[in-house]
Design a protein around this motif. Structure first.
Motif, short mmCIF file in Angstrom:
data_model
loop_
_atom_site.label_atom_id
_atom_site.label_comp_id
_atom_site.label_asym_id
_atom_site.label_seq_id
_atom_site.Cartn_x
_atom_site.Cartn_y
_atom_site.Cartn_z
N UNK A 255 -31.70 -51.53 8.70
CA UNK A 255 -31.31 -52.92 8.90
C UNK A 255 -31.09 -53.32 10.34
N UNK A 256 -31.43 -52.45 11.31
CA UNK A 256 -31.16 -52.75 12.71
C UNK A 256 -31.81 -54.06 13.15
N UNK A 257 -33.10 -54.19 12.93
CA UNK A 257 -33.81 -55.40 13.37
C UNK A 257 -33.22 -56.65 12.74
N UNK A 258 -32.97 -56.60 11.44
CA UNK A 258 -32.38 -57.76 10.76
C UNK A 258 -31.00 -58.10 11.32
N UNK A 259 -30.19 -57.08 11.58
CA UNK A 259 -28.85 -57.30 12.14
C UNK A 259 -28.92 -57.98 13.50
N UNK A 260 -29.86 -57.52 14.32
CA UNK A 260 -30.01 -58.11 15.65
C UNK A 260 -30.54 -59.54 15.55
N UNK A 261 -31.52 -59.75 14.69
CA UNK A 261 -32.11 -61.08 14.56
C UNK A 261 -31.11 -62.10 14.01
N UNK A 262 -30.18 -61.65 13.19
CA UNK A 262 -29.14 -62.56 12.67
C UNK A 262 -28.21 -63.05 13.79
N UNK A 263 -28.13 -62.31 14.88
CA UNK A 263 -27.30 -62.71 16.01
C UNK A 263 -27.99 -63.73 16.91
N UNK A 264 -29.29 -63.85 16.76
CA UNK A 264 -30.07 -64.73 17.64
C UNK A 264 -29.89 -66.19 17.25
#
Length: 175
Positions: free
Chosen positions: A165-174
């Motif tokens: 879930x790393x990419x999704x977690x980071x993209x949710x912060x954008x």
């Protein structure tokens, strides 16, 4: 935020980055190590700019290098209470690329030894690129992480599986 003086490189990382400094431009790996972690305030400035989110700080990252376009390699402090060497290594590229490239420092040493940098581990933009294992980095990995030997493909796969879930977690912060 923690001052940079309180954020020393783990010994094995410092040794690996010193070897990598001698390889810049010679082996096709797009990785430029820093001499020290990016200071906390600069890490926050970068992470806010990268995400477009001024409410964030960069406290969950210890940035230690970059690729030629300015993408950063960092430890991601996602394992509470665990030492830095036990945290995963991630790449956040200048064009939005993201990836967990190694589960921890030991795995990262083997990734480097197998001829990969963080950019190469996180992306597949250069289809003709061929890794060239490095004898000196292999010797370092054998000394510092003997029980963790694995080819780069396995290092990357294990990291991706552990942190899907790393990419999704980071993209949710954008923003």
């Amino acid at each position: 935020m923690t001052p940079n003086e309180d954020r020393p490189f783990p010994t094995a990382l410092a040794a690996a980055l010193a070897i990598r400094l001698d390889r810049i431009g010679e082996d096709g790996v797009d990785f430029e190590p820093f001499a020290a972690f990016l200071p906390a305030d600069e890490t926050t400035d970068w992470f806010r700019a990268w995400t477009g989110n001024s409410e964030l700080d960069g406290d969950d990252f210890r940035v230690f290098g970059q690729d030629g376009t300015g993408g950063y390699a960092a430890f991601w402090l996602v394992r509470p209470g665990r030492p830095l060497a036990e945290q995963p290594v991630v790449f956040l590229g200048s064009e939005g690329e993201t990836g967990v490239v190694a589960r921890d420092l030991a795995a990262f040493l083997w990734l480097l030894a197998d001829g990969f940098g963080p950019f190469e581990a996180a992306t597949s933009y250069e289809p003709d690129w061929v890794p060239h294992p490095d004898r000196e980095l292999t010797a370092l990995a054998e000394r510092c992480a003997p029980g963790h030997r694995a080819p780069a493909t396995a290092v990357i796969e294990q990291a991706t599986q552990e942190f899907p879930g790393f990419e999704d977690s980071i993209m949710e912060l954008c923003r």
